[in-house]
Design a protein around this motif. Structure first.
Motif, PDB file in Angstrom:
ATOM      1  N   GLU A   3       0.839  -1.195   0.000  1.00  0.00           N
ATOM      2  CA  GLU A   3       0.000   0.000   0.000  1.00  0.00           C
ATOM      3  C   GLU A   3       0.874   1.245   0.000  1.00  0.00           C
ATOM      4  O   GLU A   3       1.863   1.345   0.731  1.00  0.00           O
ATOM      5  CB  GLU A   3      -0.887  -0.021   1.248  1.00  0.00           C
ATOM      6  N   THR A   5       1.995   5.022   0.812  1.00  0.00           N
ATOM      7  CA  THR A   5       1.808   5.938   1.925  1.00  0.00           C
ATOM      8  C   THR A   5       1.470   7.317   1.369  1.00  0.00           C
ATOM      9  O   THR A   5       2.260   7.899   0.623  1.00  0.00           O
ATOM     10  CB  THR A   5       3.079   6.027   2.776  1.00  0.00           C
ATOM     11  N   ASP A  18      -4.280   6.643  -7.078  1.00  0.00           N
ATOM     12  CA  ASP A  18      -3.190   6.731  -6.109  1.00  0.00           C
ATOM     13  C   ASP A  18      -1.868   7.135  -6.743  1.00  0.00           C
ATOM     14  O   ASP A  18      -0.805   6.831  -6.226  1.00  0.00           O
ATOM     15  CB  ASP A  18      -3.029   5.391  -5.399  1.00  0.00           C
ATOM     16  N   SER A  83      -9.291  -5.819  -1.024  1.00  0.00           N
ATOM     17  CA  SER A  83      -7.964  -5.414  -0.564  1.00  0.00           C
ATOM     18  C   SER A  83      -7.008  -5.110  -1.711  1.00  0.00           C
ATOM     19  O   SER A  83      -6.017  -4.396  -1.521  1.00  0.00           O
ATOM     20  CB  SER A  83      -7.363  -6.509   0.327  1.00  0.00           C
ATOM     21  N   THR A  86      -7.448  -1.279  -2.158  1.00  0.00           N
ATOM     22  CA  THR A  86      -6.784  -0.614  -1.032  1.00  0.00           C
ATOM     23  C   THR A  86      -7.191  -1.336   0.244  1.00  0.00           C
ATOM     24  O   THR A  86      -8.263  -1.931   0.315  1.00  0.00           O
ATOM     25  CB  THR A  86      -7.184   0.872  -0.928  1.00  0.00           C
ATOM     26  N   GLY A  87      -6.338  -1.265   1.230  1.00  0.00           N
ATOM     27  CA  GLY A  87      -6.633  -1.892   2.504  1.00  0.00           C
ATOM     28  C   GLY A  87      -7.180  -0.930   3.538  1.00  0.00           C
ATOM     29  O   GLY A  87      -7.368  -1.308   4.695  1.00  0.00           O
ATOM     30  N   GLN A  88      -7.455   0.303   3.146  1.00  0.00           N
ATOM     31  CA  GLN A  88      -7.918   1.323   4.088  1.00  0.00           C
ATOM     32  C   GLN A  88      -9.340   1.753   3.760  1.00  0.00           C
ATOM     33  O   GLN A  88      -9.652   2.056   2.605  1.00  0.00           O
ATOM     34  CB  GLN A  88      -6.988   2.538   4.036  1.00  0.00           C
ATOM     35  N   ASP A  89     -10.199   1.768   4.769  1.00  0.00           N
ATOM     36  CA  ASP A  89     -11.606   2.124   4.565  1.00  0.00           C
ATOM     37  C   ASP A  89     -11.772   3.494   3.906  1.00  0.00           C
ATOM     38  O   ASP A  89     -12.540   3.663   2.961  1.00  0.00           O
ATOM     39  CB  ASP A  89     -12.347   2.115   5.906  1.00  0.00           C
ATOM     40  N   ARG A  90     -11.058   4.474   4.447  1.00  0.00           N
ATOM     41  CA  ARG A  90     -11.215   5.841   3.943  1.00  0.00           C
ATOM     42  C   ARG A  90     -10.854   5.934   2.464  1.00  0.00           C
ATOM     43  O   ARG A  90     -11.575   6.550   1.667  1.00  0.00           O
ATOM     44  CB  ARG A  90     -10.343   6.802   4.754  1.00  0.00           C
ATOM     45  N   LYS A  91      -9.749   5.310   2.099  1.00  0.00           N
ATOM     46  CA  LYS A  91      -9.313   5.349   0.705  1.00  0.00           C
ATOM     47  C   LYS A  91     -10.247   4.532  -0.186  1.00  0.00           C
ATOM     48  O   LYS A  91     -10.481   4.888  -1.340  1.00  0.00           O
ATOM     49  CB  LYS A  91      -7.883   4.854   0.598  1.00  0.00           C
ATOM     50  N   CYS A  92     -10.788   3.448   0.369  1.00  0.00           N
ATOM     51  CA  CYS A  92     -11.734   2.643  -0.409  1.00  0.00           C
ATOM     52  C   CYS A  92     -12.946   3.482  -0.805  1.00  0.00           C
ATOM     53  O   CYS A  92     -13.392   3.450  -1.958  1.00  0.00           O
ATOM     54  CB  CYS A  92     -12.166   1.426   0.398  1.00  0.00           C
ATOM     55  N   ARG A 116     -17.217  -2.118   6.085  1.00  0.00           N
ATOM     56  CA  ARG A 116     -17.622  -1.618   7.396  1.00  0.00           C
ATOM     57  C   ARG A 116     -18.680  -0.533   7.200  1.00  0.00           C
ATOM     58  O   ARG A 116     -18.386   0.538   6.689  1.00  0.00           O
ATOM     59  CB  ARG A 116     -16.412  -1.063   8.147  1.00  0.00           C
TER      60      ARG A 116
END
Length: 477
Positions: A3, A5, A18, A83, A86-92, A116
């Motif tokens: 991922e 940063t 990204d 995943s 992305t592995g992040q909720d916000r970015k998803c 979520r």
């Protein structure tokens, strides 16, 4: 893929995700264009390639060249918000919103796995109403259940795709039951309901609106006590009784399955083991093409095949036989030889027999074979036997020996054994099993060290109709 940063200088670019560069697909910049074989393909073929790529890579093809730039938007959208994106909720949330805003549609596939919910219900509903998802063919929708006591509703907008869906997987949510009577799925061939709270009437209404459904997986659901299967197209049905989560008081679990009329059904796969907690009655009234059956265990309180009746794996009557079944899987205490023999009489044309054994030291498996009352399966059909959880003690030795000495066309018998298989133990087993006296002289006997607690299968075992034997993958076979 690791991922990225986020930094202040890195932003989501119009033609990418990204800020990453394009994949290495037919990029001839600075090189010999004669080597760009992929780039020579027609737009229709390139569009198919793009639709099969992971979501991130598909979007990034816009940066390959001017010729590639419009292809992603002209290709049916394949959006997997898992995943790999992305592995992040916000970015998803950001990525999915951007992709749906940029792509004009139509869509081939939308996958939202383990999302979520929190305060994002309106956001999810907005995604499902997006123009980009018009004509959707595959929907995979699942929540991440953070609090099993909360309601996790499936947005009714998810069902607007009913006219075009070919594959639907709905998991971990509450189904909008009031919509079921009006739903029609004229193209749906594959359906999964996992951890879904749905009423009995709603499920029956939904199934009646699926005229071409071929495979159906019903696992860990709430609200359906009795399910009747009446389908002219269904070929494969897998189900479990145990429920998912603890939503509501006194949840209704599946306790009766009736195969009322299924002229094309080839495989019936109960997924629960005999843990004593999941009990169900199975009645097979009409399934003239059934080939694969199991795993049957004492978690099935009653199994009725025509007028033949088993209770807790013990036969009460053997008046009907089903000659179409070729693969049979049993989860048996003992294993109980008399019980297994009765199953072989009920299904006399079985070619492959899988036994998941739970050793009972006091089990008596001494039984003589009466040639005046032959077992057709052992005489002319049974070619392969797999015996899991083999200890090499008297009850399972006697069980295996009965097969070895009487299965006349046996080709292979595989033992999933606990013992490490040293030379002394193997020599003892060969003598006790009387392998030199086997009825089928060309039969092979293979021992592998393994312990199996249950036949834990994947969705593909129900839905992959090309798989001729869903039990074959165990013990690395």
């Amino acid at each position: 893929m690791e991922e990225d940063t986020p930094t202040a200088s890195k932003k989501i670019k119009p033609d990418g995700i990204d800020g990453q560069g394009p994949p290495e697909i037919g990029n001839s910049a600075g090189g010999d264009e004669s080597l760009d074989f992929i780039g020579r393909l027609p737009d229709e073929v390139l569009g198919t390639i793009i639709s099969l790529l992971p979501t991130k890579d598909g979007a990034r093809t816009q940066a390959i060249s001017r010729r590639w730039r419009p292809l992603w938007r002209a290709t049916p959208l394949n959006l997997d918000a898992g995943s790999d994106l992305t592995g992040q909720d916000r970015k998803c949330v950001l990525f999915v919103s951007k992709i749906l805003a940029d792509h004009p549609g139509p869509a081939r596939r939308f996958k939202l796995p383990g999302f979520r919910l929190r305060n994002r219900y309106a956001k999810v509903d907005g995604w499902l109403r997006s123009r980009a998802l018009g004509g959707l063919q595959e929907l995979h929708f699942s929540y991440d259940i953070e609090d099993p006591m909360l309601r996790y509703p499936l947005p009714p907008s998810a069902l607007r795709f009913a006219p075009t869906l070919r594959v639907a997987s709905i998991c971990s949510c509450d189904f909008p039951n009031q919509m079921a009577p009006s739903l029609r799925f004229p193209c749906l061939k594959q359906l999964t309901l996992y951890g879904v709270a749905i009423s009995q009437d709603a499920l029956h209404s939904m199934l009646s609106g699926c005229p071409v459904l071929e495979s159906f997986l019903l696992e860990s659901n709430l609200g359906v006590g009795c399910l009747r299967i009446k389908s002219s197209s269904l070929r494969s049905f897998g189900f479990s009784v145990s429920c998912y989560g603890n939503r509501g008081q006194n949840p209704v679990n599946l306790n009766e399955l009736i195969i009322e009329d299924a002229p094309c059904l080839e495989r019936l796969v109960p997924l629960d083991s005999n843990d004593g907690r999941s009990l169900v009655i199975i009645r097979v009234m009409r399934a003239p093409k059934l080939k694969i059956l199991g795993t049957l265990s004492d978690g099935i309180t009653t199994l009725e095949v025509g007028t033949t009746v088993f209770q807790k794996m013990i036969s009460l009557s053997l008046t009907t036989s089903m000659r179409t079944v070729k693969i049979l899987a049993l989860d048996s205490c003992g294993p109980n030889l008399n019980s297994v023999v009765d199953f072989l009489r009920c299904f006399p044309c079985v070619q492959k027999l899988y036994i998941l054994s739970h050793l009972t030291k006091d089990m008596k498996n001494k039984r003589s074979y009466n040639p005046l009352d032959p077992i057709e399966c052992l005489e002319t059909h049974l070619t392969e036997v797999v015996l899991y959880n083999y200890w090499g003690m008297r009850p399972d030795v006697d069980f295996a020996k009965f097969i070895i000495l009487n299965a006349k066309v046996l080709k292979k018998m595989l033992f999933g054994a606990f013992n490490n298989g040293n030379a002394k133990w193997m020599a003892s087993q060969r003598r006790r099993l009387q392998l030199d006296n086997r009825a089928a002289k060309d039969a092979r006997f293979i021992f592998k060290r393994d312990r199996l607690y249950g036949f834990t299968r994947s969705d593909g075992d129900t839905h992959d109709l090309r798989m001729d034997d869903p039990f074959r993958s165990y013990l690395g076979r």
